[in-house]
Design a protein around this motif. Structure first.
Motif, PDB file in Angstrom:
ATOM      1  N   LYS A  47      42.010 -26.127 101.609  1.00 26.05           N
ATOM      2  CA  LYS A  47      40.591 -26.187 101.267  1.00 26.05           C
ATOM      3  C   LYS A  47      39.919 -27.381 101.938  1.00 26.05           C
ATOM      4  CE  LYS A  47      37.265 -26.496  97.480  1.00 26.05           C
ATOM      5  NZ  LYS A  47      37.055 -26.574  96.008  1.00 26.05           N
ATOM      6  N   ILE A  48      40.571 -28.543 101.915  1.00 27.23           N
ATOM      7  CA  ILE A  48      39.984 -29.747 102.526  1.00 27.23           C
ATOM      8  C   ILE A  48      39.759 -29.540 104.021  1.00 27.23           C
ATOM      9  CG2 ILE A  48      40.380 -32.179 103.048  1.00 27.23           C
ATOM     10  CD1 ILE A  48      42.013 -32.285 100.390  1.00 27.23           C
ATOM     11  N   LEU A  49      40.761 -29.004 104.709  1.00 27.22           N
ATOM     12  CA  LEU A  49      40.643 -28.759 106.145  1.00 27.22           C
ATOM     13  C   LEU A  49      39.532 -27.761 106.453  1.00 27.22           C
ATOM     14  CD1 LEU A  49      44.439 -28.501 107.008  1.00 27.22           C
ATOM     15  CD2 LEU A  49      42.855 -30.120 108.086  1.00 27.22           C
ATOM     16  N   THR A  50      39.478 -26.688 105.683  1.00 25.54           N
ATOM     17  CA  THR A  50      38.483 -25.642 105.914  1.00 25.54           C
ATOM     18  C   THR A  50      37.064 -26.184 105.783  1.00 25.54           C
ATOM     19  OG1 THR A  50      40.012 -23.974 105.075  1.00 25.54           O
ATOM     20  CG2 THR A  50      37.707 -23.347 105.212  1.00 25.54           C
ATOM     21  N   LEU A  51      36.817 -26.952 104.728  1.00 23.48           N
ATOM     22  CA  LEU A  51      35.472 -27.477 104.493  1.00 23.48           C
ATOM     23  C   LEU A  51      35.147 -28.634 105.437  1.00 23.48           C
ATOM     24  CD1 LEU A  51      35.276 -27.352 100.592  1.00 23.48           C
ATOM     25  CD2 LEU A  51      34.432 -25.689 102.254  1.00 23.48           C
ATOM     26  N   ALA A  52      36.100 -29.498 105.701  1.00 22.06           N
ATOM     27  CA  ALA A  52      35.838 -30.660 106.551  1.00 22.06           C
ATOM     28  C   ALA A  52      35.537 -30.253 107.981  1.00 22.06           C
ATOM     29  CB  ALA A  52      37.034 -31.614 106.527  1.00 22.06           C
ATOM     30  N   PHE A  53      36.291 -29.278 108.508  1.00 22.73           N
ATOM     31  CA  PHE A  53      36.075 -28.815 109.877  1.00 22.73           C
ATOM     32  C   PHE A  53      35.096 -27.652 109.949  1.00 22.73           C
ATOM     33  CE2 PHE A  53      40.232 -30.967 110.613  1.00 22.73           C
ATOM     34  CZ  PHE A  53      39.808 -31.827 111.612  1.00 22.73           C
ATOM     35  N   GLN A  54      34.501 -27.320 108.810  1.00 21.98           N
ATOM     36  CA  GLN A  54      33.464 -26.294 108.735  1.00 21.98           C
ATOM     37  C   GLN A  54      33.938 -24.950 109.273  1.00 21.98           C
ATOM     38  OE1 GLN A  54      29.894 -27.944 110.527  1.00 21.98           O
ATOM     39  NE2 GLN A  54      29.781 -29.590 109.047  1.00 21.98           N
ATOM     40  N   ILE A  55      35.136 -24.573 108.872  1.00 19.92           N
ATOM     41  CA  ILE A  55      35.673 -23.257 109.213  1.00 19.92           C
ATOM     42  C   ILE A  55      34.998 -22.215 108.330  1.00 19.92           C
ATOM     43  CG2 ILE A  55      37.767 -21.868 109.419  1.00 19.92           C
ATOM     44  CD1 ILE A  55      37.760 -24.382 111.195  1.00 19.92           C
ATOM     45  N   GLU A  56      34.600 -21.104 108.926  1.00 20.48           N
ATOM     46  CA  GLU A  56      33.955 -20.046 108.146  1.00 20.48           C
ATOM     47  C   GLU A  56      34.970 -19.415 107.184  1.00 20.48           C
ATOM     48  OE1 GLU A  56      30.857 -19.311 108.056  1.00 20.48           O
ATOM     49  OE2 GLU A  56      30.130 -20.470 109.788  1.00 20.48           O
ATOM     50  N   ILE A  57      34.541 -19.241 105.943  1.00 16.88           N
ATOM     51  CA  ILE A  57      35.398 -18.666 104.906  1.00 16.88           C
ATOM     52  C   ILE A  57      34.892 -17.267 104.585  1.00 16.88           C
ATOM     53  CG2 ILE A  57      36.343 -18.992 102.593  1.00 16.88           C
ATOM     54  CD1 ILE A  57      35.193 -21.943 102.881  1.00 16.88           C
ATOM     55  N   ASP A  58      35.780 -16.291 104.601  1.00 19.70           N
ATOM     56  CA  ASP A  58      35.385 -14.944 104.206  1.00 19.70           C
ATOM     57  C   ASP A  58      36.554 -14.267 103.508  1.00 19.70           C
ATOM     58  OD1 ASP A  58      37.097 -13.664 106.226  1.00 19.70           O
ATOM     59  OD2 ASP A  58      35.629 -14.387 107.686  1.00 19.70           O
ATOM     60  N   GLN A  59      36.327 -13.064 103.062  1.00 20.01           N
ATOM     61  CA  GLN A  59      37.360 -12.331 102.321  1.00 20.01           C
ATOM     62  C   GLN A  59      38.006 -11.244 103.163  1.00 20.01           C
ATOM     63  OE1 GLN A  59      35.057 -11.075  98.876  1.00 20.01           O
ATOM     64  NE2 GLN A  59      35.728 -12.866  97.720  1.00 20.01           N
ATOM     65  N   LYS A  60      37.631 -11.186 104.443  1.00 20.94           N
ATOM     66  CA  LYS A  60      38.212 -10.206 105.362  1.00 20.94           C
ATOM     67  C   LYS A  60      39.138 -10.958 106.309  1.00 20.94           C
ATOM     68  CE  LYS A  60      36.986  -6.695 108.802  1.00 20.94           C
ATOM     69  NZ  LYS A  60      35.863  -6.101 109.586  1.00 20.94           N
ATOM     70  N   ASN A  61      40.410 -11.029 105.942  1.00 18.61           N
ATOM     71  CA  ASN A  61      41.348 -11.845 106.709  1.00 18.61           C
ATOM     72  C   ASN A  61      42.590 -11.049 107.084  1.00 18.61           C
ATOM     73  OD1 ASN A  61      39.951 -14.501 106.523  1.00 18.61           O
ATOM     74  ND2 ASN A  61      40.254 -14.153 104.337  1.00 18.61           N
ATOM     75  N   LYS A  62      43.137 -11.388 108.239  1.00 17.25           N
ATOM     76  CA  LYS A  62      44.373 -10.757 108.693  1.00 17.25           C
ATOM     77  C   LYS A  62      45.562 -11.329 107.941  1.00 17.25           C
ATOM     78  CE  LYS A  62      42.330 -10.373 113.288  1.00 17.25           C
ATOM     79  NZ  LYS A  62      42.370 -10.904 114.686  1.00 17.25           N
ATOM     80  N   ALA A  63      45.512 -12.615 107.665  1.00 20.42           N
ATOM     81  CA  ALA A  63      46.626 -13.276 106.994  1.00 20.42           C
ATOM     82  C   ALA A  63      46.653 -12.924 105.503  1.00 20.42           C
ATOM     83  CB  ALA A  63      46.512 -14.787 107.159  1.00 20.42           C
ATOM     84  N   SER A  64      47.852 -12.753 104.985  1.00 21.30           N
ATOM     85  CA  SER A  64      48.028 -12.563 103.544  1.00 21.30           C
ATOM     86  C   SER A  64      49.435 -13.026 103.179  1.00 21.30           C
ATOM     87  CB  SER A  64      47.834 -11.095 103.143  1.00 21.30           C
ATOM     88  OG  SER A  64      48.820 -10.271 103.735  1.00 21.30           O
ATOM     89  N   PHE A  65      49.557 -13.537 101.952  1.00 17.66           N
ATOM     90  CA  PHE A  65      50.840 -14.087 101.502  1.00 17.66           C
ATOM     91  C   PHE A  65      51.125 -13.577 100.099  1.00 17.66           C
ATOM     92  CE2 PHE A  65      48.863 -17.136 104.404  1.00 17.66           C
ATOM     93  CZ  PHE A  65      49.863 -17.261 105.379  1.00 17.66           C
ATOM     94  N   ILE A  66      52.386 -13.238  99.861  1.00 15.38           N
ATOM     95  CA  ILE A  66      52.727 -12.645  98.576  1.00 15.38           C
ATOM     96  C   ILE A  66      52.596 -13.632  97.425  1.00 15.38           C
ATOM     97  CG2 ILE A  66      54.283 -10.932  99.587  1.00 15.38           C
ATOM     98  CD1 ILE A  66      56.636 -12.709  98.832  1.00 15.38           C
TER      99      ILE A  66
END
Length: 360
Positions: free
Chosen positions: A139-158
């Motif tokens: 979360k810190i990396l995503t917000l600090a580097f202003q990465i776009e957040i969405d719910q359509k992602n290729k990655a998924s983890f069990i």
């Protein structure tokens, strides 16, 4: 945005077919020939990242010769390193609510700025000395580097269920390959982060944002994904612009400035035509050229587009545009001030050329 659009015919060389924070300066990782870190071998998987961050002042240098790559990182240290890596000014008069965090703390300014920017919550408890965990760092990396957040992602983890508070942060960041799972299927969100891992994640974040600022990458709000916008035909594009400007200047018109954002948009259009198998001003995915410009946040007063394909040289392309009244009108439009060129090669070897014009 005022839309004064001039969209003209397409050209093909085949007979009968005419018709967007600046990160700190961190280039490719380099490691000093020698270093004094007694616990860091040259072959360590994160050696380059650790030494690079120290050399550019993002990671504090050890004073005792030990870099401690496997030491667990605290929340305060992780936030401070990432804050410095973004290159944001740390000057702030923001009032922190935290009662467990003093202005005398060595990382106070970094945490104060990250709270001000909304990267971390301005809560009563910062918990600066607690270990930072993988879901938290995502979360810190995503917000600090202003990465776009969405719910359509290729990655998924069990181990990241739908109701996990960090699911979208983790998956969006994993799509950029800044962070990865511990296996292909598991993320291990509650595992602690080491100094070596923090360094690697931070360097990836720096390089990712460099790609964005250099117009080699852009977020597609329609596809909900980052797409590559690199060009292998920079010289080709420069020659097209030079030829157009030579003609414009000879006729008493202003030379057009190359706009990297407009060239990026042209590359997107060229890629889209190849990917979706069409040759037209209207994309079946993005719509009309002005729709695409709006989607990718390109502001303009007037806008135009010339297309061509299958031409072998820049001069052949420009000559063909000049021979077509509608294309020529775009090339010699006195209102335009900027231009962008996108050139992409299809699988059959033919080039698709997009020439955009704008007044901003």
């Amino acid at each position: 945005m005022i839309k004064k659009i001039a969209i003209f015919s397409l050209l093909t060389a085949m007979l009968g077919q005419s018709a967007s924070i600046e990160p700190v300066n961190a280039e490719s990782p380099t490691v000093s020939a020698t270093h004094d870190y007694q616990d860091l071998s040259k072959s360590h998987w994160a050696a380059k990242d650790l030494v690079q961050l120290i050399e550019i002042g993002v990671l504090d240098a050890p004073t005792n010769g030990h870099i401690k790559p496997n030491e667990i990182v605290t929340r305060a240290e992780a936030i401070a390193v990432i804050a410095r890596a973004t290159g944001v000014s740390l000057e702030s008069d923001f009032q922190l609510k935290a009662t467990d965090f003093s202005p005398t703390h060595p990382f106070y300014k970094e945490i104060q700025k990250m709270a001000e920017l909304g990267v971390i919550q301005n809560d009563n408890k910062i918990k600066p000395e607690e270990p930072v965990q993988r879901d938290q760092i995502a979360k810190i990396l995503t917000l600090a580097f202003q990465i776009e957040i969405d719910q359509k992602n290729k990655a998924s983890f069990i181990d990241m269920p739908k109701n996990h508070w960090a699911k979208d942060y983790v998956e969006s960041l994993a799509d950029t390959e800044i962070i990865k799972g511990i296996t292909k299927k598991e993320f291990s969100p509650r595992s602690n982060v080491t100094r070596a891992q923090l360094a690697s994640l931070t360097v990836r974040g720096i390089h990712f944002t460099k790609q964005l600022s250099n117009y080699n990458l852009v977020y597609d709000y329609l596809a909900k994904d980052y797409i590559s916008t690199t060009t292998a035909h920079k010289s080709w594009s420069n020659q097209v612009v030079a030829l157009i400007n030579e003609i414009r200047v000879s006729k008493g018109l202003n030379a057009l400035a190359q706009d990297p954002a407009l060239s990026q948009l042209a590359i997107i259009k060229a890629q889209d035509m190849i990917k979706r198998g069409y040759f037209d001003h209207t994309s079946p995915f993005y719509g009309d050229p002005w729709d695409m410009a709006t989607l990718f946040d390109y502001e303009y007063v007037s806008f135009g587009e010339n297309l061509a394909r299958n031409y072998k040289t820049p001069k052949q392309t420009v000559d063909a545009w000049l021979a077509s009244p509608t294309h020529r009108e775009n090339l010699l439009n006195a209102h335009y001030t900027t231009t962008g060129i996108g050139v992409k090669r299809a699988n059959d070897g033919n080039l698709y050329i997009v020439n955009l014009f704008a007044k901003k």
